[in-house]
Design an enzyme around this catalytic site. Structure first.
Site, PDB file in Angstrom:
ATOM      1  N   HIS A  44       0.815  -1.211   0.000  1.00  0.00           N
ATOM      2  CA  HIS A  44       0.000   0.000   0.000  1.00  0.00           C
ATOM      3  C   HIS A  44       0.853   1.267   0.000  1.00  0.00           C
ATOM      4  O   HIS A  44       0.343   2.366   0.221  1.00  0.00           O
ATOM      5  CB  HIS A  44      -0.949  -0.016   1.198  1.00  0.00           C
ATOM      6  CG  HIS A  44      -2.016  -1.057   1.071  1.00  0.00           C
ATOM      7  ND1 HIS A  44      -1.753  -2.404   1.180  1.00  0.00           N
ATOM      8  CD2 HIS A  44      -3.341  -0.963   0.818  1.00  0.00           C
ATOM      9  CE1 HIS A  44      -2.872  -3.084   1.003  1.00  0.00           C
ATOM     10  NE2 HIS A  44      -3.848  -2.238   0.785  1.00  0.00           N
ATOM     11  N   ILE A 168       2.984  -0.507  20.310  1.00  0.00           N
ATOM     12  CA  ILE A 168       1.592  -0.419  19.866  1.00  0.00           C
ATOM     13  C   ILE A 168       1.127  -1.772  19.324  1.00  0.00           C
ATOM     14  O   ILE A 168       1.843  -2.447  18.584  1.00  0.00           O
ATOM     15  CB  ILE A 168       1.451   0.674  18.790  1.00  0.00           C
ATOM     16  CG1 ILE A 168       1.628   2.059  19.436  1.00  0.00           C
ATOM     17  CG2 ILE A 168       0.111   0.583  18.059  1.00  0.00           C
ATOM     18  CD1 ILE A 168       1.800   3.191  18.449  1.00  0.00           C
ATOM     19  N   THR A 169      -0.070  -2.167  19.730  1.00  0.00           N
ATOM     20  CA  THR A 169      -0.703  -3.386  19.227  1.00  0.00           C
ATOM     21  C   THR A 169      -1.775  -2.974  18.221  1.00  0.00           C
ATOM     22  O   THR A 169      -2.622  -2.133  18.535  1.00  0.00           O
ATOM     23  CB  THR A 169      -1.334  -4.189  20.374  1.00  0.00           C
ATOM     24  OG1 THR A 169      -0.320  -4.502  21.344  1.00  0.00           O
ATOM     25  CG2 THR A 169      -1.965  -5.475  19.874  1.00  0.00           C
ATOM     26  N   VAL A 171      -4.317  -4.333  14.803  1.00  0.00           N
ATOM     27  CA  VAL A 171      -4.846  -5.194  13.752  1.00  0.00           C
ATOM     28  C   VAL A 171      -5.178  -4.307  12.562  1.00  0.00           C
ATOM     29  O   VAL A 171      -5.863  -3.293  12.699  1.00  0.00           O
ATOM     30  CB  VAL A 171      -6.113  -5.938  14.231  1.00  0.00           C
ATOM     31  CG1 VAL A 171      -6.806  -6.620  13.068  1.00  0.00           C
ATOM     32  CG2 VAL A 171      -5.774  -6.952  15.311  1.00  0.00           C
ATOM     33  N   MET A 173      -6.577  -5.236   8.889  1.00  0.00           N
ATOM     34  CA  MET A 173      -6.943  -6.406   8.083  1.00  0.00           C
ATOM     35  C   MET A 173      -8.128  -6.120   7.176  1.00  0.00           C
ATOM     36  O   MET A 173      -9.101  -5.480   7.566  1.00  0.00           O
ATOM     37  CB  MET A 173      -7.279  -7.592   8.986  1.00  0.00           C
ATOM     38  CG  MET A 173      -8.417  -7.358   9.943  1.00  0.00           C
ATOM     39  SD  MET A 173      -8.689  -8.783  11.029  1.00  0.00           S
ATOM     40  CE  MET A 173     -10.159  -8.236  11.900  1.00  0.00           C
ATOM     41  N   SER A 174      -7.998  -6.605   5.953  1.00  0.00           N
ATOM     42  CA  SER A 174      -9.140  -6.591   5.058  1.00  0.00           C
ATOM     43  C   SER A 174     -10.065  -7.736   5.449  1.00  0.00           C
ATOM     44  O   SER A 174      -9.677  -8.633   6.205  1.00  0.00           O
ATOM     45  CB  SER A 174      -8.678  -6.746   3.605  1.00  0.00           C
ATOM     46  OG  SER A 174      -8.147  -8.036   3.405  1.00  0.00           O
ATOM     47  N   LYS A 225     -17.881 -15.585   7.847  1.00  0.00           N
ATOM     48  CA  LYS A 225     -17.745 -14.532   8.860  1.00  0.00           C
ATOM     49  C   LYS A 225     -17.180 -13.252   8.247  1.00  0.00           C
ATOM     50  O   LYS A 225     -17.674 -12.150   8.503  1.00  0.00           O
ATOM     51  CB  LYS A 225     -16.867 -15.023  10.008  1.00  0.00           C
ATOM     52  CG  LYS A 225     -17.475 -16.183  10.779  1.00  0.00           C
ATOM     53  CD  LYS A 225     -16.576 -16.657  11.909  1.00  0.00           C
ATOM     54  CE  LYS A 225     -17.211 -17.832  12.642  1.00  0.00           C
ATOM     55  NZ  LYS A 225     -16.356 -18.317  13.758  1.00  0.00           N
ATOM     56  N   GLY A 304       0.822  -6.294  14.936  1.00  0.00           N
ATOM     57  CA  GLY A 304       1.409  -4.966  14.773  1.00  0.00           C
ATOM     58  C   GLY A 304       2.772  -4.793  15.383  1.00  0.00           C
ATOM     59  O   GLY A 304       3.483  -3.831  15.062  1.00  0.00           O
ATOM     60  N   GLU A 306       5.430  -6.318  14.826  1.00  0.00           N
ATOM     61  CA  GLU A 306       6.527  -6.493  13.873  1.00  0.00           C
ATOM     62  C   GLU A 306       6.911  -5.193  13.177  1.00  0.00           C
ATOM     63  O   GLU A 306       8.018  -5.071  12.648  1.00  0.00           O
ATOM     64  CB  GLU A 306       6.154  -7.552  12.823  1.00  0.00           C
ATOM     65  CG  GLU A 306       5.111  -7.135  11.802  1.00  0.00           C
ATOM     66  CD  GLU A 306       3.674  -7.340  12.264  1.00  0.00           C
ATOM     67  OE1 GLU A 306       2.767  -7.258  11.423  1.00  0.00           O
ATOM     68  OE2 GLU A 306       3.459  -7.564  13.477  1.00  0.00           O
TER      69      GLU A 306
END
EC number: 1.1.1.130
Length: 332
Positions: A44, A168-169, A171, A173-174, A225, A304, A306
């Site tokens: 991106h 920082i944590t 997510v 995600m698409s 889902k 996150g 990483e």
């Protein structure tokens, strides 16, 4: 090949200015593309840039447009992006959600008529760096079949949730198993996907990214889902922004523009004191990462975490860019 941050930003800046973007806007946009790439989100950042320029040339993106506030209801605001540059406007909208949260504890900005925001995680991270929980999502053009269908009728509609832990944590995600950007990254690297990412032309699950890119039968995250989540995220973004749904964007526009987005910031410190917050977050992280490993050589990861390592490596060793992508940018 390896490039420096400065080389990357200069290349982006040159192309933007050559397309008539004013110098201040071009510099800010180039900075965001370069930061995304430096953070390790090549799909991106640098890989997406030629597509961004294509939409700029087609008139989908209006470079001198500015977002306009339409409605204010205390902690909730509705804005019209007026088809401005997606990443710059998204940054402004999360900044505005943070301002609202500073006053009200929570801030929500619903944005219509927007363009692709590039790396959605940038805006969740932006909030978390300031001590806020950051939540945001966007709809898109229809690029994924709903569960049980062969034809694309829903968006990948990425959702970001960022927590102000240390580190920082987050997510990001698409609602598909992989974004189309990550399909491209794996195809360019000559790799199969690590798990099934879609269906082949015979309706069998496949790990071949090129096949999925071509037939567009990408697999929803968690099967039915992810399909359901995509639909409800689209509904919420459409209603709160009074903007275009996936159906409208797909059927009424020539490409992916005029989409709807949501930005939420929550000021955690209004609800819990700092030491207690940090202790609770650390206990959660420790409890997760100390679970017995299925593979002794594979650490248990938190989402996150990483990115801090990737950023440090890219700053130290240079940023990896695919040769063919770099050639495209040089030719723009």
């Amino acid at each position: 090949m390896k490039v420096t941050f400065e080389q990357l930003k200069a290349a982006f800046n040159r192309v933007l200015i050559s397309r008539g973007v004013d110098s201040e806007t071009a510099n800010a946009c180039a900075e965001m593309f370069a930061r995304t790439t430096e953070s390790g989100v090549y799909s991106h950042g640098v890989n997406r840039f030629p597509r961004f320029i294509q939409q700029l040339e087609n008139g989908d993106i209006i470079p001198d447009a500015q977002p306009k506030r339409i409605t204010s209801l205390g902690a909730i605001e509705q804005w019209d992006a007026q088809r401005s540059i997606g990443n710059l406007t998204a940054k402004k909208m999360m900044d505005r959600a943070i301002e609202l949260a500073a006053d009200h504890g929570i801030g929500l900005v619903a944005l219509r008529n927007a363009n692709h925001w590039m790396r959605g995680g940038s805006y969740g991270w932006q909030a978390a760096e300031k001590g806020y929980i950051g939540i945001c999502w966007t709809n898109s053009i229809a690029v994924m079949p709903p569960w049980g269908a062969k034809e694309c009728r829903i968006g990948t509609n990425p959702l970001i949730v960022a927590i102000p832990s240390t580190p920082i944590t987050m997510v990001d995600m698409s609602m598909s198993m992989f974004s189309y950007g990550m399909l491209e990254v794996n195809r360019l690297a000559g790799r199969q996907l690590p798990v099934d990412g879609g269906f082949d032309d015979e309706g069998n699950l496949t790990k071949e990214p090129g096949v999925i890119e071509k037939n567009r039968r990408i697999l929803p995250m968690g099967y039915w889902k992810g399909s359901g989540m995509s639909i409800v995220l689209d509904m919420i973004a459409t209603l709160l922004s009074d903007g275009a749904s996936v159906a409208e964007v797909t059927q009424d526009n020539s490409d992916e523009y005029g989409i709807s987005q949501i930005f939420i910031a929550i000021e955690v410190d209004k609800l819990i004191d700092g030491p207690t917050r940090d202790a609770k977050l650390q206990r959660i992280m420790d409890y997760v990462t100390t679970a017995e490993r299925a593979d002794e050589n594979q650490a248990i990861r938190l989402p996150g975490h990483e990115f801090t390592t990737l950023l440090a490596e890219n700053r130290r060793n240079g940023i990896t860019v695919d040769d063919s992508v770099w050639a495209k940018i040089q030719a723009l």
